[in-house]
Design an enzyme around this catalytic site. Structure first.
Site, PDB file in Angstrom:
ATOM      1  N   CYS A  67       0.798  -1.228   0.000  1.00  0.00           N
ATOM      2  CA  CYS A  67       0.000   0.000   0.000  1.00  0.00           C
ATOM      3  C   CYS A  67       0.830   1.277   0.000  1.00  0.00           C
ATOM      4  O   CYS A  67       0.495   2.235  -0.708  1.00  0.00           O
ATOM      5  CB  CYS A  67      -0.971   0.003   1.175  1.00  0.00           C
ATOM      6  SG  CYS A  67      -0.203   0.086   2.828  1.00  0.00           S
ATOM      7  N   HIS A 106      -1.976   0.914   7.094  1.00  0.00           N
ATOM      8  CA  HIS A 106      -2.482   0.982   5.723  1.00  0.00           C
ATOM      9  C   HIS A 106      -2.673   2.441   5.340  1.00  0.00           C
ATOM     10  O   HIS A 106      -3.071   3.263   6.162  1.00  0.00           O
ATOM     11  CB  HIS A 106      -3.810   0.237   5.583  1.00  0.00           C
ATOM     12  CG  HIS A 106      -4.369   0.277   4.194  1.00  0.00           C
ATOM     13  ND1 HIS A 106      -3.721  -0.266   3.107  1.00  0.00           N
ATOM     14  CD2 HIS A 106      -5.507   0.839   3.697  1.00  0.00           C
ATOM     15  CE1 HIS A 106      -4.430  -0.072   2.017  1.00  0.00           C
ATOM     16  NE2 HIS A 106      -5.509   0.611   2.342  1.00  0.00           N
ATOM     17  N   ASP A 121      -8.260   3.885  -3.342  1.00  0.00           N
ATOM     18  CA  ASP A 121      -7.295   2.972  -2.734  1.00  0.00           C
ATOM     19  C   ASP A 121      -6.799   1.983  -3.779  1.00  0.00           C
ATOM     20  O   ASP A 121      -7.494   1.032  -4.138  1.00  0.00           O
ATOM     21  CB  ASP A 121      -7.948   2.231  -1.563  1.00  0.00           C
ATOM     22  CG  ASP A 121      -6.949   1.481  -0.703  1.00  0.00           C
ATOM     23  OD1 ASP A 121      -5.803   1.299  -1.159  1.00  0.00           O
ATOM     24  OD2 ASP A 121      -7.314   1.082   0.416  1.00  0.00           O
TER      25      ASP A 121
END
Length: 280
Positions: A67, A106, A121
């Site tokens: 991420c 995250h 995302d």
């Protein structure tokens, strides 16, 4: 950001429009072309999350990332396209007990489009999270048949987060951490507090070095498919397409490298695959 090279990497000949449909198209293309992976950790390469390093790894070298890398690259692309955005930090709840409070490991993006806030995302490895308007109860469906929704979950700065992302859908269209039932399940919680690069660097350092965690003990890769999801944890590969699931075990380093390349868009050499703890 070399926007032309980035668009070529994700299979687009032109940038989509700067609207919700364009954002969804760009993120979908990114997720289908650039696989999620943590392999730099078991290979001892280290993970750098500045723009130049991320572009060189994910675009120039054809690798994937997790991420902090994926959403750095996606943020830079959105900025190059004229979309104002900034990072947020989240606590991943997927697969954890109900009252667990994990660290903020995250990152996702808050995007402004015509005065409206959206979350985007491109770096959640557990499943496909579509862009959603930052509104209580906002919902969207993905091609794998899952629904996703945003709910207000607490006050800004609260441990439980101000917003909660949930998913309802086939468990096989995830990386294996989802509960077997298809009802609403929490994915992560986040608030809108300002996040600076040093916050991301701290989260990345913890995630890539903390002993006995998912990212430091397993070899992980996943990718969004046009009609499903594929995930590999160590040598176990699972593929979900059009409601049909299949699993198999990766036989050797050559098979591992070929699967990464052909299925997940990750260019890892057979020599590097052989250096992974799975095959040592």
């Amino acid at each position: 950001m070399d926007l032309t090279r980035y668009l070529a990497r994700i299979g687009l000949t032109a940038a989509p429009a700067n609207d919700p449909q364009g954002l969804a198209a760009l993120q979908s293309a990114h997720r289908r072309a650039i696989g999620f992976e943590n392999l730099a950790i078991p290979l001892g390469e280290g993970i750098r999350i500045d723009s130049a390093s991320v572009f060189e790894k994910l675009v120039a070298r054809g690798r994937g990332g997790y991420c902090f890398e994926q959403n750095r690259l996606f943020s830079d692309a959105l900025t190059a396209l004229g979309l104002v955005n900034r990072p947020l930090l989240a606590r991943v709840l997927l697969g954890l007990p109900e009252h667990a409070i994990p660290p903020r490991t995250h990152t996702l993006l808050l995007v402004n489009m015509d005065g409206a806030a959206w979350i985007a995302d491109a770096g959640f490895g557990g499943s496909f999270v579509p862009p959603l308007p930052l509104e209580d109860g906002a919902q969207a469906q993905t091609p794998d048949g899952a629904w996703h929704r945003l709910l207000r979950s607490g006050e800004r700065g609260a441990l439980g987060g101000e917003w909660r992302l949930e998913r309802a859908g086939p468990a096989n269209a995830t990386d294996g951490r989802s509960a077997p039932h298809g009802e609403w399940q929490p994915q992560y919680v986040f608030d809108l507090g300002e996040v600076v690069q040093d916050d991301l660097e701290m989260g990345n350092h913890w995630t890539s070095t903390r002993p006995d965690t998912r990212f430091t003990t397993l070899c992980i890769a996943s990718v969004v498919l046009e009609d499903g999801f594929a995930a590999m944890t160590d040598r176990q590969l699972s593929i979900y397409r059009n409601g049909v699931s299949e699993t198999r075990e990766i036989s050797d380093a050559a098979d591992y490298a070929q699967t990464l390349r052909d299925l997940m868009g990750i260019a890892l050499s057979g020599e590097d695959a052989a250096r992974l703890p799975l095959f040592a």
